[in-house]
Design a protein around this motif. Structure first.
Motif, PDB file in Angstrom:
ATOM      1  N   ASN A  26       7.070  36.017  10.161  1.00 41.95           N
ATOM      2  CA  ASN A  26       6.036  36.139  11.187  1.00 41.95           C
ATOM      3  C   ASN A  26       6.543  36.788  12.474  1.00 41.95           C
ATOM      4  OD1 ASN A  26       3.574  34.829  10.010  1.00 41.95           O
ATOM      5  ND2 ASN A  26       5.125  33.277   9.595  1.00 41.95           N
ATOM      6  N   CYS A  53       5.002  37.381  17.723  1.00 37.42           N
ATOM      7  CA  CYS A  53       4.569  36.686  16.508  1.00 37.42           C
ATOM      8  C   CYS A  53       3.312  37.349  15.952  1.00 37.42           C
ATOM      9  CB  CYS A  53       4.306  35.208  16.814  1.00 37.42           C
ATOM     10  SG  CYS A  53       3.939  34.214  15.359  1.00 37.42           S
ATOM     11  N   LEU A  60       1.109  29.478  13.001  1.00 35.44           N
ATOM     12  CA  LEU A  60       2.540  29.341  12.740  1.00 35.44           C
ATOM     13  C   LEU A  60       2.889  27.873  12.551  1.00 35.44           C
ATOM     14  CD1 LEU A  60       5.401  30.594  12.603  1.00 35.44           C
ATOM     15  CD2 LEU A  60       5.537  30.226  15.082  1.00 35.44           C
TER      16      LEU A  60
END
Length: 89
Positions: A26, A53, A60
């Motif tokens: 990510n 990100c 996340l």
């Protein structure tokens, strides 16, 4: 922007690798890591850079929580600002 990731659970091979892999997938950069093993208990705190990100922080967090459940670990993600506010006297 940074976040704090905490991981706690029974020690086993590959915990750091799995958590770091989710971060790398990510585009989350691991800035600092500290970990301890107390008998068979694993504890880790990671400071990560999340400004690049690919997904929002809540997503996340969900991915890391899911990875933690697969490994029988407790994984928590918190934005650094919230972490600092909670731990300020």
């Amino acid at each position: 922007m940074r976040a704090v990731i905490t991981v706690i659970g029974k020690d086993m091979v590959g915990i750091l690798a799995r958590v770091s892999s989710v971060c790398a997938e990510n585009n989350v950069n691991v800035v600092e890591v500290t970990q301890s093993i107390l008998q068979d208990l694993f504890a880790m705190i990671m400071l990560v850079e999340i400004s690049k990100c690919k997904i929002p922080l809540p997503e996340l967090s969900e991915e890391l929580t899911k990875t933690g459940k697969e490994l029988n670990l407790s994984v928590h993600v918190m934005h650094e600002d919230i972490f600092n506010s909670m731990h300020r006297i």
